[in-house]
Design a protein around this motif. Structure first.
Motif, short mmCIF file in Angstrom:
data_model
loop_
_atom_site.label_atom_id
_atom_site.label_comp_id
_atom_site.label_asym_id
_atom_site.label_seq_id
_atom_site.Cartn_x
_atom_site.Cartn_y
_atom_site.Cartn_z
N UNK A 178 0.83 -1.20 0.00
CA UNK A 178 0.00 0.00 0.00
C UNK A 178 0.87 1.26 0.00
N UNK A 179 0.45 2.26 -0.77
CA UNK A 179 1.21 3.51 -0.84
C UNK A 179 0.81 4.49 0.26
N UNK A 180 -0.36 4.29 0.85
CA UNK A 180 -0.86 5.22 1.86
C UNK A 180 -2.00 6.08 1.34
N UNK A 181 -2.23 6.07 0.03
CA UNK A 181 -3.34 6.83 -0.54
C UNK A 181 -4.57 5.94 -0.66
N UNK A 182 -5.71 6.51 -0.34
CA UNK A 182 -6.98 5.80 -0.47
C UNK A 182 -8.10 6.81 -0.56
N UNK A 183 -9.26 6.36 -1.02
CA UNK A 183 -10.44 7.22 -1.05
C UNK A 183 -11.65 6.35 -0.78
N UNK A 184 -12.75 6.98 -0.44
CA UNK A 184 -14.01 6.27 -0.20
C UNK A 184 -15.06 6.81 -1.15
N UNK A 185 -15.81 5.87 -1.76
CA UNK A 185 -16.93 6.24 -2.62
C UNK A 185 -18.11 5.35 -2.25
N UNK A 186 -19.27 5.70 -2.71
CA UNK A 186 -20.46 4.88 -2.47
C UNK A 186 -20.34 3.57 -3.24
N UNK A 187 -20.87 2.49 -2.66
CA UNK A 187 -20.81 1.18 -3.31
C UNK A 187 -21.51 1.20 -4.67
N UNK A 188 -22.58 1.99 -4.80
CA UNK A 188 -23.29 2.08 -6.08
C UNK A 188 -22.36 2.64 -7.15
N UNK A 189 -21.58 3.65 -6.79
CA UNK A 189 -20.63 4.25 -7.74
C UNK A 189 -19.53 3.25 -8.08
N UNK A 190 -19.06 2.51 -7.08
CA UNK A 190 -18.02 1.51 -7.33
C UNK A 190 -18.53 0.44 -8.28
N UNK A 191 -19.79 0.07 -8.14
CA UNK A 191 -20.37 -0.95 -9.02
C UNK A 191 -20.41 -0.43 -10.46
#
Length: 115
Positions: free
Chosen positions: A78-91
């Motif tokens: 892991x580089x240390x970067x991450x983000x969160x999105x809604x599961x619907x958007x991920x789908x």
């Protein structure tokens, strides 16, 4: 000892600081005792999620975690970067519904440029 920690002969409880698999925040102490050879590492990731990240997942979120290109799929770096999105958007975007997704740096940087 059946229901306890077998102490390490040299390092005793042999503790490590447990880190969240998503954000890397310190969550608590893992007492490893004699379960590993030698002294325990200072930090350890057991695959657990901290309360803050768990709340995002429980609220319908999905984490995309950036990993180095060509990382081992069983234990990606892991580089240390991450983000969160809604599961619907991920789908829609990624075609999946998992709560945690690893994405190689080359692809992640196209979605979220590094400053």
């Amino acid at each position: 000892m059946k229901d306890g920690i077998v102490l390490h002969p040299e390092h005793g409880l042999n503790p490590s600081i447990e880190l969240c698999i998503v954000c890397g925040e310190e969550m608590g102490i893992a007492l490893l005792g004699n379960n590993i050879k030698g002294q325990a590492p200072h930090h350890i990731c057991t695959g657990e999620i901290c309360d803050n990240c768990k709340k995002i997942i429980d609220d319908g979120g999905c984490f995309i975690i950036e990993v180095e290109d060509g990382s081992d799929q069983k234990n990606p770096y892991r580089t240390g970067r991450y983000c969160a999105i809604k599961k619907e958007a991920a789908k829609k975007i990624l075609g999946q519904e998992h709560s945690i997704v690893y994405m190689e740096k080359s692809a992640y940087s196209q979605i979220i440029p590094q400053k």
